[in-house]
Design an enzyme around this catalytic site. Structure first.
Site, PDB file in Angstrom:
ATOM      1  N   ASN A   9       0.842  -1.202  -0.026  1.00 29.16           N
ATOM      2  CA  ASN A   9       0.055  -0.045  -0.057  1.00 29.16           C
ATOM      3  C   ASN A   9       0.664   1.199   0.234  1.00 29.16           C
ATOM      4  OD1 ASN A   9      -1.885   1.846   0.373  1.00 29.16           O
ATOM      5  ND2 ASN A   9      -2.516   1.447   2.481  1.00 29.16           N
ATOM      6  N   LYS A  11       0.141   4.328  -0.561  1.00 28.84           N
ATOM      7  CA  LYS A  11      -0.413   5.539   0.105  1.00 28.84           C
ATOM      8  C   LYS A  11      -0.192   6.745  -0.769  1.00 28.84           C
ATOM      9  CE  LYS A  11      -0.408   3.571   4.810  1.00 28.84           C
ATOM     10  NZ  LYS A  11      -0.242   3.738   5.843  1.00 28.84           N
ATOM     11  N   HIS A 103      -9.631   1.408   4.614  1.00 31.58           N
ATOM     12  CA  HIS A 103      -8.531   1.783   5.582  1.00 31.58           C
ATOM     13  C   HIS A 103      -8.785   2.777   6.540  1.00 31.58           C
ATOM     14  CE1 HIS A 103      -4.309   2.714   6.693  1.00 31.58           C
ATOM     15  NE2 HIS A 103      -3.848   1.823   6.098  1.00 31.58           N
ATOM     16  N   GLU A 152      -5.881  -4.447  10.870  1.00 29.54           N
ATOM     17  CA  GLU A 152      -4.858  -3.301  11.103  1.00 29.54           C
ATOM     18  C   GLU A 152      -4.916  -2.599  12.469  1.00 29.54           C
ATOM     19  OE1 GLU A 152      -2.773  -2.476   7.112  1.00 29.54           O
ATOM     20  OE2 GLU A 152      -4.488  -1.012   7.325  1.00 29.54           O
ATOM     21  N   GLY A 158       2.393   2.287  10.794  1.00 26.91           N
ATOM     22  CA  GLY A 158       3.250   3.294  10.666  1.00 26.91           C
ATOM     23  C   GLY A 158       4.046   3.652  12.090  1.00 26.91           C
ATOM     24  N   SER A 189       3.267  -1.839  10.378  1.00 27.71           N
ATOM     25  CA  SER A 189       4.707  -2.056  10.969  1.00 27.71           C
ATOM     26  C   SER A 189       5.426  -3.477  10.522  1.00 27.71           C
ATOM     27  CB  SER A 189       4.817  -1.471  12.331  1.00 27.71           C
ATOM     28  OG  SER A 189       4.335  -0.248  12.739  1.00 27.71           O
ATOM     29  N   GLY A 210       2.632  -0.980   4.397  1.00 23.44           N
ATOM     30  CA  GLY A 210       2.864   0.375   4.022  1.00 23.44           C
ATOM     31  C   GLY A 210       4.137   1.099   3.631  1.00 23.44           C
ATOM     32  N   GLY A 211       4.776   1.618   4.601  1.00 25.45           N
ATOM     33  CA  GLY A 211       6.119   2.195   4.624  1.00 25.45           C
ATOM     34  C   GLY A 211       7.029   1.117   4.263  1.00 25.45           C
TER      35      GLY A 211
END
Ligand code: PGA
Length: 226
Positions: A9, A11, A103, A152, A158, A189, A210-211
């Protein structure tokens, strides 16, 4: 062998050039082909919608050994019409097989309610897009048609402090046994270092990242280690 969903993802990140550089590096990664061939790993990249066409074309140019699909990060709740700024399921279905729906960032920043999310799930499925429905806990409402859920927890997103694998597994078990969901992913994470602690859990069928999915090498490692 268990089917594993490895979902990126992105974002609101990356320029067109950065997307190109990511894809060239990611698709050219030898150990990626090695990590995925003969496995049930399903890779799904969810970029900002403006890059879907670009990535779709790029993937088409590669003779890929791996199963790589695209997903949307969001989808309109409407079929079509005067809804400025929205992309419909029918439009997205030219490029994607999946869509992230619900989300927590969309719930919070764009005030998406259960009713709106139910419409989004419905319109996605009508256009043969599989919703990856995000839940924040056991009490999150899940529309009936949903088959893939991503658990999540809010404070894991994050933050660098993921949920414990055993708790995530317990929540996954709940959604499968009580809500008739087929697949449950964990998100929050996730990195190449901790991914296996989740994917090795009995009830967890993959991760939403994500990140750590923004870097082609780190995302390749996540896929390899899962
Ligand atoms: P994170 O984000 O991996 O950066 O924690 C996960 C998500 O929000 O889907």
């Amino acid at each position: 062998m268990k089917k594993l969903f490895l979902v990126a993802n992105w974002k609101e990140h990356k320029s067109s050039l950065e997307v190109h550089q990511f894809m060239i590096s990611f698709l050219g990664n030898e150990f990626l082909n090695h990590a995925v061939s003969n496995t049930e790993k399903k890779i799904i990249i969810c970029p900002p919608a403006i890059f879907l066409s670009q990535i779709h074309t790029l993937i088409g140019e590669y003779n890929l050994q791996i199963k790589l699909d695209l997903g949307a990060q969001n989808i309109s709740q409407f079929d079509q019409g005067a809804h400025t700024g929205e992309e419909s399921a029918r439009q997205l279905s030219e490029f994607v097989k999946y869509a992230i729906v619900g989300h927590s960032e969309r719930r919070k920043e764009f005030f998406e309610t259960d009713e709106i999310l139910k419409n989004k799930v419905h319109t996605a499925i009508a256009s043969h897009i599989n919703p990856i429905f995000c839940v924040q806990g056991k009490d999150t409402y899940v529309p009936e048609e949903v088959t893939i859920v991503a658990f999540e927890p809010l404070d894991a997103i994050g933050s660098g402090t993921p949920d414990t694998p055993s708790h995530a597994n317990e929540v996954a078990k709940f959604f499968k046994e009580e809500k008739n969901v087929h697949y449950v992913l964990y998100g929050g994470s996730v990195t190449s270092k901790n991914v296996l602690t989740y994917t090795s859990q009995e009830y967890i069928d993959g991760v939403l990242v994500g990140g750590a999915s923004l870097d082609p090498l780190e995302f390749s490692r996540i896929i390899q280690n899962a």
